[in-house]
Design a protein around this motif. Sequence first.
Motif, short mmCIF file in Angstrom:
data_model
loop_
_atom_site.label_atom_id
_atom_site.label_comp_id
_atom_site.label_asym_id
_atom_site.label_seq_id
_atom_site.Cartn_x
_atom_site.Cartn_y
_atom_site.Cartn_z
N VAL A 1 3.36 9.91 -6.66
CA VAL A 1 4.09 10.82 -7.46
C VAL A 1 4.74 9.29 -7.95
CG1 VAL A 1 6.26 11.42 -7.37
CG2 VAL A 1 4.77 12.28 -5.96
N PRO A 2 4.64 8.93 -9.48
CA PRO A 2 4.94 7.54 -10.20
C PRO A 2 6.78 7.50 -10.40
CG PRO A 2 4.34 9.51 -11.74
CD PRO A 2 4.60 10.25 -10.18
N VAL A 3 6.41 5.88 -10.48
CA VAL A 3 8.10 5.16 -9.46
C VAL A 3 8.84 5.38 -10.20
CG1 VAL A 3 7.38 4.65 -6.97
CG2 VAL A 3 6.94 3.02 -9.58
N LYS A 4 9.72 4.60 -10.91
CA LYS A 4 10.78 5.14 -12.03
C LYS A 4 10.22 3.11 -12.35
CE LYS A 4 14.67 4.24 -14.85
NZ LYS A 4 14.65 3.93 -15.81
N LEU B 1 0.66 -0.90 0.10
CA LEU B 1 -0.14 0.07 -0.03
C LEU B 1 0.78 1.49 0.10
CD1 LEU B 1 -2.63 -1.04 2.88
CD2 LEU B 1 -2.69 -1.28 -0.01
N ILE B 2 -0.09 2.85 -0.48
CA ILE B 2 1.05 3.88 -0.29
C ILE B 2 0.08 4.52 0.10
CG2 ILE B 2 2.90 2.85 -2.48
CD1 ILE B 2 0.32 4.52 -4.31
N SER B 3 0.38 5.74 0.64
CA SER B 3 -0.48 6.54 0.93
C SER B 3 -0.78 7.55 -0.32
CB SER B 3 0.05 7.84 1.99
OG SER B 3 0.11 9.09 2.00
N LEU B 4 -1.82 8.76 -0.54
CA LEU B 4 -2.21 9.45 -1.96
C LEU B 4 -1.73 11.17 -0.88
CD1 LEU B 4 -5.22 7.88 -3.23
CD2 LEU B 4 -2.68 7.96 -3.82
N LYS B 5 -1.61 11.34 0.38
CA LYS B 5 -1.61 12.41 1.16
C LYS B 5 -0.90 13.44 -0.06
CE LYS B 5 -1.85 14.38 5.65
NZ LYS B 5 -1.52 14.26 6.93
N ASN B 6 0.35 13.28 -0.46
CA ASN B 6 0.78 13.93 -1.55
C ASN B 6 0.79 13.64 -2.86
OD1 ASN B 6 1.40 15.16 1.40
ND2 ASN B 6 3.29 13.84 0.63
N GLY B 7 -0.18 13.14 -3.13
CA GLY B 7 -0.55 12.30 -4.69
C GLY B 7 -0.29 11.51 -4.74
#
Length: 478
Positions: free
Chosen positions: A411-414, A403-409
């Motif tokens: 950010v695409p990973v490479k 899971l990831i947080s969407l708090k700061n939108g």
Amino acid sequence: GDLSETGQLSVIFGSDMKRVVRCSKFRHVFGQPVKNDQCYDDIRVSRVTWDSALCTVNPKFVAIIVEASGGGAFLVLPLHKSGRIDKAYPTVCGHKGPVLDIEWCPHNDQVIASGSEDCTVMVWLIPENGLVTPMAEPVGVLEGHSKRVGIVAWHPTAHNVLLSAGCDNQIIIWNVGTCEAMITLEDMHPDIIYSACWNRNGSLIVTSCKDKAVRVIDPRKETIIAEKEKAHEGARPMRAIFLADGNVLTTGFSRMSERQLALWNPSNMEEAITVHEMDTSNGVLLPFYDADTNVVYLCGKGDSSIRYFEITDECPYVHYLNTFGSKEPQRGMGYMPKRGLDVNKCEIARFYKLHERKCEPIVMTVPRKSDLFQDDLYPDTAGPEPALEAEEWFDGKNGDPILISLKNGYVPVKNREFKVVKKNILDSKVTKNSENSSPKSEAKLEEILKEIKSLKDLVSSQEKRIITLEEQMSKIAI
Ligand SMILES: *[C@@H]1O[C@H](CO)[C@@H](O)[C@H](O)[C@H]1NC(C)=O
């Protein structure tokens, strides 16, 4: 007010009856099409008679199956490339027959799989900024079905694992990294498979079939662990998906051709937890599910509306929220993964509705006054990082989504480099030969060593004899 934010129940006493109204933070979700200049226009959406969504979306691209003369094709457009799409815009065009289903890899936003009437599945690596020339060369061709392939579905948490279902009534699970068919589920479906869907951690799949049965399958044990015959009694196609808690949601038709939505517990499929009747219409209801909020959106093929429901473990379990209505019917629909949404606008879902000649994004928003990040609307969501490698999954391991947080939108990973490493047949032969012959050659070597030893013994005994004879000779000579 407060109640709607906490999702509690409130009881309203009428004159002589009790009415329970459930307050949900999603009750006021509303849908809105984007402005005309943000639509994708002049697209010849496929007319293939197969009930797939025809569209798949990720935070970079929208892909749409289109009409193509002689073969099959789909368009891949960078999201910002809205407006009129030139007739000459390059397509992905390597299939020899119409494309029936497409899906973006959840772990790499440039990798997409397609299933086709030409009986193959192909995997494509889209350049970072989209296509500038037509793409006819896939990175992988998965051959194994004997009839057209109507469904492709990536494993949600294992890297490079893809499921396909064909009109040969078989399901094949592939290791896309090596293009190998690892698991073939034959003899489970006596008729055409209408849908196949993974559960949240990809340990199980659920299918719906033309024989009207819904089956929960353990693919690695190759066993059906739960089955409901006549999940819906009508003859029109059904759909089945897993919810986050492991229950199964189905859409289908009653004997009277009413459209239904039902909820099932795989450990007791005899009776549905609930059956919800909707209307009389003949479009297949495609379910799109948000595992973070437990909201299900139903898009009927040919309908002009999107109906949405919240699923909870409180009776009546399936709670109708609202309907987004419009005038134009939908030919297909794409559904943006959560990480692709604009959290600053309290966007909780985005659809890409296919009209006959255009694709129109529809934004679903929760009205909130605050500009702050609304954590209650955005629990941590599945990110692009896979939890396991294909080999680990085929070996029996499971992994929940990372899971990831969407708090700061988002950010695409490479993206990880995508490579298909086909096993070299010569390599495997060479290894096989040395492997196969090794026990034999050891025995042979021992045999030869024995022989050498006996020859040595013979030589040395002959030598001794010669010496003795030479001595005798010299004595005679003297
Ligand atoms: C995966 O999901 C299944 C079914 O819901 C569950 O029984 C199992 O414990 C899960 N495994 C992991 C590692 O999350």
